[in-house]
Scaffold this motif. Structure first.
Motif: not given
Length: 336
Positions: A48-50
């Motif tokens: 994910t982007k996180d």
């Protein structure tokens, strides 16, 4: 009877057919077409982007330490910046390299002792030759070498030495999230011989721009998806169990040993009094201030303005002293 066209009308009609009006095309251009980002369902994204932001933060920290190390080793002004952190397929990284490029393999050992492919790093030849030239006491190369430059045996040894300087701090850069150890670096001049990661395997590629005086280049770090999956599995497990901050064994003891010789201000408070400004202005030597406290009352001992102990006033070798009676800090923690 049908209307007969004049010669001028016929000429105008023919000219319009030769150069059709662009009015309809202009109208189509004005209509904004929605833009969609293509998504490959055959190879979906794994991170994910996180999680990519976590990697970005780790290597932001890495660039600061690496730039400082280059400055001290080469005595040159070096600037490093993370350009991008993207999830791609391994073949996108390997296809960008030539047969003569040298890759550096760096294994990471996680706390759970899980096995995973090593991190793969590569530095552009122009930048590396500039560093080697500087390492030998010369000035940086002004001209970029041709693509696929072949290193000499001496340059290979210096390449290994320079990459050792840059990659030794990898474990320190990761330490803010996870306590890891790094293995010995392996240098491979043949990209095709590295088979631990397949072409379709997901990887995270970190691109770092490096500028050393007038020489510019790029350091590319390829982190295999299997390795990152194990890293985030360990982090998530610690967060769920609430023992994330206990990753370092005997952490409290080690910290106390490091700060044992730190000097702290310790003061004993005899008492407090409130006076008006006129009383303070009229004070003279010999005046007595009533602290409204018994002479046998306990005092408070402060450490860096924080109350830590209750103590009794006395004397030791003809000097005023206090004797510690109670630990205020422990009592407060116990009540909480």
């Amino acid at each position: 009877m049908a209307e007969v066209l004049t010669q001028s009308q016929i000429d105008a009609l023919l000219s319009e057919m030769d150069s059709p009006s662009t009015k309809s095309e202009d109208t189509d251009e004005k209509i904004a077409k929605p833009e969609y980002k293509k998504y490959d369902f055959y190879s979906p994204k794994k991170f994910t982007k996180d999680r990519l932001k976590v990697i970005n933060g780790i290597y932001d920290n890495y660039t600061r330490m690496a730039a400082s190390r280059v400055n001290s080793v080469l005595r040159a002004n070096c600037e490093m910046e993370v350009v991008s952190v993207e999830e791609q397929r391994y073949f996108e990284f390997s296809n960008a390299l030539s047969d003569n490029d040298i890759i550096v393999l760096q294994p990471l050992y996680l706390p759970d002792k899980s096995k995973a492919p090593p991190i793969v790093s590569h530095m552009s030849s122009g930048l590396m030759l500039g560093m080697i030239d500087r390492l030998l006491g010369g000035s940086e190369c002004d001209e970029s070498p041709v693509v696929g430059y072949t290193y000499t045996e001496i340059e290979k040894r210096l390449y290994e030495k320079m990459m050792q300087y840059l990659l030794d701090i990898t474990g320190e850069a990761w330490s803010q999230y996870l306590e890891i150890s790094t293995g010995n670096l392996e240098f491979d001049a043949n990209m095709g011989m590295f088979q631990e990661v397949t072409g379709e395997s997901p990887v995270v590629i970190v691109l770092i721009n490096v500028k050393m005086n007038e020489v510019m280049g790029r350091l590319t770090i390829c982190i295999p998806g299997n390795l990152l999956a194990n890293v985030f599995a360990v982090i998530d497990k610690r967060r769920e169990s609430g023992s994330y901050e206990e990753g370092l064994p005997d952490g409290r003891k080690l910290i106390l040993e490091k700060i044992r010789d730190t000097e702290l201000t310790v003061k004993a408070e005899l008492g407090k009094a409130m006076l008006s400004l006129s009383d303070i202005c009229s004070m003279r030597p010999g005046d007595v201030i009533d602290l409204k406290k018994s002479k046998d009352a306990t005092l408070t001992l402060y450490v860096e303005e924080q109350p830590w102990f209750e103590c009794d006033l006395g004397a030791y070798k003809k000097h005023a002293a206090v004797k510690i009676d109670k630990n205020i800090k422990k009592e407060v923690e116990g009540n909480e």
